[in-house]
Scaffold this active site. Structure first.
Site, short mmCIF file in Angstrom:
data_model
loop_
_atom_site.label_atom_id
_atom_site.label_comp_id
_atom_site.label_asym_id
_atom_site.label_seq_id
_atom_site.Cartn_x
_atom_site.Cartn_y
_atom_site.Cartn_z
N TRP A 101 123.48 141.64 59.89
CA TRP A 101 124.16 140.92 60.98
C TRP A 101 124.69 141.88 62.02
O TRP A 101 124.63 141.61 63.22
CB TRP A 101 125.24 139.98 60.43
CG TRP A 101 124.60 138.89 59.62
CD1 TRP A 101 124.66 138.75 58.27
CD2 TRP A 101 123.74 137.86 60.11
NE1 TRP A 101 123.88 137.67 57.89
CE2 TRP A 101 123.32 137.11 58.99
CE3 TRP A 101 123.28 137.49 61.37
CZ2 TRP A 101 122.46 136.02 59.10
CZ3 TRP A 101 122.42 136.40 61.48
CH2 TRP A 101 122.02 135.68 60.35
N ASP A 175 133.06 140.67 63.39
CA ASP A 175 132.35 139.43 63.02
C ASP A 175 132.81 139.12 61.60
O ASP A 175 132.38 139.76 60.64
CB ASP A 175 130.84 139.67 63.07
CG ASP A 175 130.04 138.49 62.52
OD1 ASP A 175 130.65 137.51 62.04
OD2 ASP A 175 128.79 138.56 62.55
N LYS A 199 130.52 128.62 56.76
CA LYS A 199 130.73 129.16 55.41
C LYS A 199 132.07 128.68 54.85
O LYS A 199 132.12 127.98 53.86
CB LYS A 199 130.67 130.70 55.41
CG LYS A 199 129.26 131.22 55.64
CD LYS A 199 129.12 131.73 57.03
CE LYS A 199 127.90 132.57 57.32
NZ LYS A 199 126.61 132.16 56.86
N1 PMP Z 1 127.21 136.81 61.37
C1 PMP Z 1 127.27 136.64 60.04
C2 PMP Z 1 128.13 137.56 59.24
C3 PMP Z 1 126.54 135.63 59.43
O1 PMP Z 1 126.57 135.49 58.10
C4 PMP Z 1 125.73 134.78 60.22
C5 PMP Z 1 124.94 133.63 59.63
N2 PMP Z 1 124.65 133.65 58.33
C6 PMP Z 1 125.68 135.00 61.59
C7 PMP Z 1 126.45 136.01 62.14
C8 PMP Z 1 124.84 134.14 62.48
O2 PMP Z 1 125.41 132.90 62.59
P1 PMP Z 1 124.65 131.68 63.32
O3 PMP Z 1 123.42 131.41 62.53
O4 PMP Z 1 125.67 130.59 63.24
O5 PMP Z 1 124.37 132.10 64.70
#
Ligand code: PMP
Length: 368
Positions: A101, A175, A199
């Site tokens: 991520w 994040d 989550k």
């Molecule tokens: N950051 C983290 C730590 C995540 O776990 C996720 C999704 N699993 C995201 C960003 C991306 O999120 P989204 O799919 O809602 O854009």
């Protein structure tokens, strides 16, 4: 009704009490004659839902008044663009990479800023969170970005770095999508934080941003108005129509969190304690077994997402089939990592982890 235990990484299991309350209120919220989805976001009913949710979120996480709380849309990946559009000033940005991520955030930022890698554990297969003593920060960076819980690799940053003591003046951007509200946050070390809701909070789409008011007036001209922190903050998250149903469910989850009690602690302290107990139980079992393994460094192990492998991967299919038959759902690991992953967010009760461990033990016994 007994439901299976759902170990999905997200969208993920919700507290049953929240789902039941939402179902009961679906057609008529508090005698208003309307379901929440059908209400104007500017009406007094929805405004009261929004204000309660915002104040509970602030209270739970102990967020100081100098931070604005924004209820936005676009998810974590949306914020990968929205953060540099608002905070980078088009200049250098430092990234610490400990999983996929952070890597995605780094790539997206290149469209709006000049991202630099201050540290990365990629060569070690993202099995640890790089120690701040190893980071090389750039003097002119507009901010330093970390993903504090890497959902896919199961790597968590357990102590936020004190950038000031490291000689940096840059704000820290985190994040915290996949461990938001699972533990306390030291806001004195944070400039901005963002989290997708799917989550620990509620439905996908809703995105929470916590940002220092002092940082919100520097968006690039090309920043879309609906994603401009200053405009969104100035309109109390009603610059455009906010994700109203998501905010309502988030509010119910916050109320549920406030009701939690564990070992004499309440609210976030209670859930943090429970999350420690749950994750330690599972890691201890995995470490004690020669049949399974978790490869993450002990100091960086996530309390929320626990990837693990069967040493004999030819048994993966049988493992997942058996798990499903026992009511243990969505244990398959992310495709980029393989193996298994147990996501044990706030809504996963201790009992769910105990039942998983019983299954792991039984599967090992039957196949060794
Ligand atoms: N950051 C983290 C730590 C995540 O776990 C996720 C999704 N699993 C995201 C960003 C991306 O999120 P989204 O799919 O809602 O854009």
């Amino acid at each position: 009704m007994t439901r299976p235990y759902n170990f999905s990484a997200g969208p993920a299991a919700m507290p049953e009490e929240v789902l039941e309350l939402a179902a009961a209120e679906m057609l008529d919220w508090h005698g208003s004659g309307m379901g929440v989805m059908e209400m104007s976001h500017r009406g007094s009913e929805f405004i009261s839902i929004y204000e309660q949710a915002a104040s509970d979120f602030r209270e739970l996480l102990n967020i100081p008044q100098e931070f604005k709380i924004l209820f936005m849309q676009g998810g974590g990946l949306g914020e990968n663009a929205i953060v540099p559009l608002n905070l980078s000033k088009g200049g250098c940005v430092d990234f610490v990479l400990s999983g996929s991520w952070g890597q995605k955030s780094y790539k997206e930022a290149a469209k709006y800023a000049k991202p630099l890698i201050a540290a990365s554990s990629e060569e070690a297969g993202f099995t640890f969170f790089p120690n701040p003593s190893t980071w090389s920060l750039n003097d002119s960076s507009s901010y330093v970005h970390l993903c504090t819980n890497e959902t896919i690799h199961g790597v968590e940053c357990h102590t936020l770095p004190d950038l000031r003591s490291m000689g940096s003046k840059a704000p820290l951007v985190i994040d915290f999508s996949s461990h938001v509200l699972s533990r306390s946050v030291d806001w004195s070390r944070v400039g901005a934080a963002f989290a997708g809701a799917q989550k620990n909070i509620g439905p996908a789409g809703l995105t929470l941003v916590v940002v220092r008011e002092a940082l919100i007036d520097q968006a690039l001209d090309i920043c879309p108005s609906a994603f401009n922190y200053k405009l969104v903050a100035g309109a109390d998250s009603m610059y455009n129509t906010p994700p109203t149903y998501g905010i309502y469910i988030a509010g119910l989850t916050f109320q549920w969190l406030k009701r939690q009690v564990e070992n004499g602690k309440t609210g976030l302290e209670a859930i943090e304690l429970r999350n420690k107990t749950k994750s330690e139980l599972l890691y201890n079992f995995l470490d004690s077994s020669s049949f399974y393994e978790n490869k993450v460094d002990h100091l960086s192990r996530s309390r929320m997402n626990i990837p693990f492998f069967l040493k004999d991967e030819s048994r993966n299919e049988a493992f997942l089939k058996g798990a499903k038959e026992q009511g243990l759902l969505q244990l398959k690991g992310h495709k980029s990592v393989g193996g298994m992953r147990a996501s044990i967010y706030n809504a996963m009760p201790l009992k769910g982890v105990q039942v998983l461990i019983e299954y792991l033990r039984e599967f090992e016994r039957a196949h060794s």
